[in-house]
Scaffold this active site. Structure first.
Site, PDB file in Angstrom:
ATOM      1  N   GLU A 181       0.887   9.529  -5.839  1.00 23.61           N
ATOM      2  CA  GLU A 181       1.430  10.887  -5.732  1.00 23.61           C
ATOM      3  C   GLU A 181       2.284  11.228  -6.958  1.00 23.61           C
ATOM      4  O   GLU A 181       2.245  12.357  -7.448  1.00 23.61           O
ATOM      5  CB  GLU A 181       2.239  11.046  -4.453  1.00 23.61           C
ATOM      6  CG  GLU A 181       1.371  11.108  -3.217  1.00 23.61           C
ATOM      7  CD  GLU A 181       2.041  11.819  -2.065  1.00 23.61           C
ATOM      8  OE1 GLU A 181       2.082  13.068  -2.082  1.00 23.61           O
ATOM      9  OE2 GLU A 181       2.519  11.120  -1.160  1.00 23.61           O
ATOM     10  N   THR A 231       0.827  -1.212   0.000  1.00 23.69           N
ATOM     11  CA  THR A 231       0.000   0.000   0.000  1.00 23.69           C
ATOM     12  C   THR A 231       0.861   1.263   0.000  1.00 23.69           C
ATOM     13  O   THR A 231       0.569   2.192  -0.766  1.00 23.69           O
ATOM     14  CB  THR A 231      -0.983  -0.013   1.184  1.00 23.69           C
ATOM     15  OG1 THR A 231      -1.810  -1.172   1.065  1.00 23.69           O
ATOM     16  CG2 THR A 231      -1.856   1.231   1.194  1.00 23.69           C
ATOM     17  N   HIS A 280      -7.190   0.418  -0.994  1.00 20.21           N
ATOM     18  CA  HIS A 280      -6.393  -0.576  -1.719  1.00 20.21           C
ATOM     19  C   HIS A 280      -7.261  -1.828  -1.742  1.00 20.21           C
ATOM     20  O   HIS A 280      -7.419  -2.492  -0.723  1.00 20.21           O
ATOM     21  CB  HIS A 280      -5.072  -0.811  -0.991  1.00 20.21           C
ATOM     22  CG  HIS A 280      -4.060  -1.535  -1.800  1.00 20.21           C
ATOM     23  ND1 HIS A 280      -2.749  -1.632  -1.408  1.00 20.21           N
ATOM     24  CD2 HIS A 280      -4.143  -2.213  -2.974  1.00 20.21           C
ATOM     25  CE1 HIS A 280      -2.067  -2.334  -2.308  1.00 20.21           C
ATOM     26  NE2 HIS A 280      -2.892  -2.701  -3.262  1.00 20.21           N
TER      27      HIS A 280
END
Length: 127
Positions: free
Chosen positions: A41, A33, A67
């Protein structure tokens, strides 16, 4: 110039180095994750690359993601970020990560436009 609907992408192949086991976010050899968040990002940064003024950058301020599916070592993961809102220096993105079998994660991400020198000086002043 920034405008709504700009799109950025990033991709990575899952290796032992970016698994949950390697990043200590779990015990399994699946895409971690934290690695997915970094990819998200990166996609947002790629979305606005070349659209900021000289001397500007952006910093992440918020993530709200899920996730939802594991990706094994060897699988390619691609992330897409779409700029959906601009409020002065605040930017909002919708983000989706997919592996070769489908969606593995999605959510929203906020970034804030900063002056590179001023921001770095502020951080360095904490030393």
């Amino acid at each position: 110039m920034l405008n709504i609907e700009l799109i950025g992408e990033s991709e990575v192949v899952v290796t032992k180095d970016n698994t949950a086991k390697a990043l200590k976010s779990g015990e399994l050899e699946v895409f971690a994750t934290p690695a997915m968040i970094a990819l998200m990002e990166e996609a947002a940064c790629n979305c606005i690359a070349g659209h900021l003024e000289n001397g500007q950058s952006s910093v992440g301020t918020k993530l709200d993601i899920v996730h939802i599916s594991p990706s094994p070592v060897g699988m390619k993961v691609t992330c897409t970020a779409r700029l959906v809102a601009i409020d002065n220096r605040s930017l909002e993105f919708e983000i989706e990560a997919r592996d070769e079998k489908g969606v593995i994660g999605k959510g929203s991400h906020s970034r804030f436009i900063v002056d590179k020198v001023k921001f770095q000086n502020k951080a360095d002043s904490k030393k």
